[in-house]
Design a protein around this motif. Structure first.
Motif, PDB file in Angstrom:
ATOM      1  N   ASP A  35       0.817  -1.208   0.000  1.00 17.76           N
ATOM      2  CA  ASP A  35       0.000   0.000   0.000  1.00 17.76           C
ATOM      3  C   ASP A  35       0.857   1.267   0.000  1.00 17.76           C
ATOM      4  O   ASP A  35       0.551   2.241  -0.699  1.00 17.76           O
ATOM      5  CB  ASP A  35      -0.918  -0.013   1.229  1.00 17.76           C
ATOM      6  N   ILE A  36       1.952   1.256   0.763  1.00 14.56           N
ATOM      7  CA  ILE A  36       2.795   2.450   0.890  1.00 14.56           C
ATOM      8  C   ILE A  36       3.772   2.593  -0.264  1.00 14.56           C
ATOM      9  O   ILE A  36       3.954   3.682  -0.824  1.00 14.56           O
ATOM     10  CB  ILE A  36       3.568   2.429   2.222  1.00 14.56           C
ATOM     11  N   LEU A  37       4.421   1.473  -0.635  1.00 15.87           N
ATOM     12  CA  LEU A  37       5.507   1.528  -1.623  1.00 15.87           C
ATOM     13  C   LEU A  37       5.118   0.996  -3.001  1.00 15.87           C
ATOM     14  O   LEU A  37       5.841   1.219  -3.970  1.00 15.87           O
ATOM     15  CB  LEU A  37       6.703   0.706  -1.112  1.00 15.87           C
ATOM     16  N   GLY A  38       4.020   0.252  -3.062  1.00 13.62           N
ATOM     17  CA  GLY A  38       3.658  -0.381  -4.328  1.00 13.62           C
ATOM     18  C   GLY A  38       4.447  -1.635  -4.625  1.00 13.62           C
ATOM     19  O   GLY A  38       4.366  -2.185  -5.735  1.00 13.62           O
ATOM     20  N   VAL A  39       5.218  -2.124  -3.659  1.00  9.95           N
ATOM     21  CA  VAL A  39       6.044  -3.306  -3.885  1.00  9.95           C
ATOM     22  C   VAL A  39       5.172  -4.553  -3.963  1.00  9.95           C
ATOM     23  O   VAL A  39       4.163  -4.691  -3.260  1.00  9.95           O
ATOM     24  CB  VAL A  39       7.103  -3.452  -2.758  1.00  9.95           C
ATOM     25  N   ARG A  40       5.553  -5.453  -4.875  1.00  7.31           N
ATOM     26  CA  ARG A  40       4.810  -6.705  -5.049  1.00  7.31           C
ATOM     27  C   ARG A  40       5.482  -7.834  -4.262  1.00  7.31           C
ATOM     28  O   ARG A  40       6.704  -7.845  -4.106  1.00  7.31           O
ATOM     29  CB  ARG A  40       4.762  -7.104  -6.521  1.00  7.31           C
ATOM     30  N   PHE A  41       4.664  -8.774  -3.786  1.00  9.45           N
ATOM     31  CA  PHE A  41       5.170  -9.951  -3.092  1.00  9.45           C
ATOM     32  C   PHE A  41       4.693 -11.211  -3.805  1.00  9.45           C
ATOM     33  O   PHE A  41       3.547 -11.288  -4.250  1.00  9.45           O
ATOM     34  CB  PHE A  41       4.685  -9.973  -1.634  1.00  9.45           C
ATOM     35  N   GLU A  42       5.602 -12.161  -3.943  1.00  8.76           N
ATOM     36  CA  GLU A  42       5.279 -13.477  -4.502  1.00  8.76           C
ATOM     37  C   GLU A  42       5.384 -14.503  -3.389  1.00  8.76           C
ATOM     38  O   GLU A  42       6.430 -14.626  -2.739  1.00  8.76           O
ATOM     39  CB  GLU A  42       6.234 -13.831  -5.644  1.00  8.76           C
ATOM     40  N   TRP A  43       4.311 -15.265  -3.182  1.00 10.53           N
ATOM     41  CA  TRP A  43       4.272 -16.273  -2.132  1.00 10.53           C
ATOM     42  C   TRP A  43       4.621 -17.626  -2.740  1.00 10.53           C
ATOM     43  O   TRP A  43       3.885 -18.143  -3.575  1.00 10.53           O
ATOM     44  CB  TRP A  43       2.898 -16.296  -1.477  1.00 10.53           C
ATOM     45  N   MET A  44       5.747 -18.164  -2.317  1.00  4.66           N
ATOM     46  CA  MET A  44       6.246 -19.407  -2.902  1.00  4.66           C
ATOM     47  C   MET A  44       6.583 -20.402  -1.796  1.00  4.66           C
ATOM     48  O   MET A  44       6.964 -20.002  -0.689  1.00  4.66           O
ATOM     49  CB  MET A  44       7.491 -19.119  -3.742  1.00  4.66           C
ATOM     50  N   PRO A  45       6.451 -21.705  -2.063  1.00  2.00           N
ATOM     51  CA  PRO A  45       6.835 -22.714  -1.057  1.00  2.00           C
ATOM     52  C   PRO A  45       8.287 -22.530  -0.639  1.00  2.00           C
ATOM     53  O   PRO A  45       9.158 -22.252  -1.460  1.00  2.00           O
ATOM     54  CB  PRO A  45       6.624 -24.033  -1.791  1.00  2.00           C
ATOM     55  N   ALA A  46       8.537 -22.651   0.645  1.00  2.00           N
ATOM     56  CA  ALA A  46       9.886 -22.441   1.177  1.00  2.00           C
ATOM     57  C   ALA A  46      10.834 -23.521   0.689  1.00  2.00           C
ATOM     58  O   ALA A  46      10.448 -24.683   0.519  1.00  2.00           O
ATOM     59  CB  ALA A  46       9.848 -22.439   2.702  1.00  2.00           C
ATOM     60  N   ASP A  47      12.072 -23.123   0.482  1.00  2.00           N
ATOM     61  CA  ASP A  47      13.109 -24.071   0.059  1.00  2.00           C
ATOM     62  C   ASP A  47      14.406 -23.732   0.783  1.00  2.00           C
ATOM     63  O   ASP A  47      15.390 -23.327   0.182  1.00  2.00           O
ATOM     64  CB  ASP A  47      13.299 -23.992  -1.467  1.00  2.00           C
ATOM     65  N   PHE A  48      14.391 -23.888   2.109  1.00  2.00           N
ATOM     66  CA  PHE A  48      15.557 -23.589   2.924  1.00  2.00           C
ATOM     67  C   PHE A  48      16.229 -24.883   3.374  1.00  2.00           C
ATOM     68  O   PHE A  48      15.556 -25.899   3.586  1.00  2.00           O
ATOM     69  CB  PHE A  48      15.154 -22.773   4.166  1.00  2.00           C
TER      70      PHE A  48
END
Length: 306
Positions: free
Chosen positions: A243-256
């Motif tokens: 909302d503030i920055l317009g940055v997009r997030f992609e939700w992906m299965p973790a691979d750590f």
């Protein structure tokens, strides 16, 4: 009545806001740090030094401190013992910095007597051999509870505390969110934590809580989770940045990797906090804190991102 407080390694995220609150409360503050800082307040003084035993011994010959907050993390908990012996004998109230990461994923919301990882994890020998944060904090806490030195300590366990130095959101840290927004690229976050409560708060809230624990009756020998308990999910925090920055997030299965203990024994946990105990001790209420959104706005303005 004005007290004199020493902040050891207090030039960082938590120390800066703790010092501000202590000054607001009318105390004087000395800060030992490696950052090059200057003060225009006669009640605030900086020592640009390593907080070695030798330096501290010399300092205590010159100054007497009513309170000390030690922000240093000791990877080997046994390294803390000589420091504790010195610090506890040279103050009335010593605050030891532990972490909310000591808690296991057993009690929701988290309260101060919730089981710790050191008691719960039984089948991960490598974790006990290699991990140098959560376990060392728990071991140091145990030392505090059974040591021969003055019993004048209080344990604080802050959640992740963000500022302009590190805008954390789960496994993403530093200024990655701001940089991604500027470059028009997405930030990847683990799908598994999308709807879990994030153990995150604004550093200004955390510093206020720590400062207000000093010199409070009944806090000696106690432990407190340091959080204003906003209890937002990771998705809710991400939406604030969007909302503030317009940055997009992609939700992906973790691979750590399996030995990524920050992920395995913290970031994948639901970190809803019950902060009743620390509010009762400090006398603060929900109205004394900034929201996560307000905190993000404050830090982004410092960075010139908005």
């Amino acid at each position: 009545m004005m007290k004199r407080v020493l902040l050891i390694a207090g030039g960082g995220t938590l120390g800066t806001y703790t010092a501000q609150e202590l000054l607001r409360l009318g105390h004087s503050v000395d800060v030992i740090c490696l950052e090059d800082k200057a003060s225009d307040d006669p009640r605030l003084n900086f020592y640009r030094e390593y907080a070695t035993l030798e330096f501290l011994e010399d300092l205590f010959k010159k100054n007497r401190y009513d309170g000390i907050v030690n922000f240093i993390h000791y990877e080997n908990d046994e390294d803390y013992i000589p420091y504790h012996a010195l610090l506890s004998r040279n103050t009335d109230h010593l605050i030891f910095l532990s972490s909310y990461r000591v808690y296991a994923d057993c009690v929701h919301p988290i309260v101060e007597d919730a089981p710790q990882l050191i008691d719960v994890i039984k089948d991960d020998e490598r974790f006990f051999a290699k991990e140098t944060y959560a376990l060392s904090k728990s071991r140091a806490e145990r030392f505090l509870r059974d040591n021969p030195y003055p019993k004048n300590w209080t344990i604080v366990r802050p959640v992740i505390s963000f500022s302009d130095r590190r805008l954390d959101i789960n496994m993403v840290s530093h200024n990655e969110v701001v940089e991604a927004a500027r470059e028009g690229r997405a930030v990847k976050l683990p799908l598994e934590v999308k709807d879990l409560t994030a153990g995150i708060d604004w550093a200004g809230n955390s510093g206020k809580l720590i400062a207000n624990l000093l010199f409070k009756e009944g806090t000696i020998g106690e432990a407190y989770t340091i959080s204003s308990a906003p209890n937002l999910t990771t998705a809710q925090i991400a939406s604030i940045y969007t909302d503030i920055l317009g940055v997009r997030f992609e939700w992906m299965p973790a691979d750590f990797p399996d030995d990524n203990y920050i992920w395995k024994y913290d970031r994948i946990y639901d970190r809803r906090i019950d902060n009743t105990k620390v509010l009762r001790a400090t006398g603060l209420t929900a109205s004394d804190f900034k929201s996560i959104r307000e905190g993000i706005m404050i830090e982004l303005k410092k960075l010139g991102a908005i």
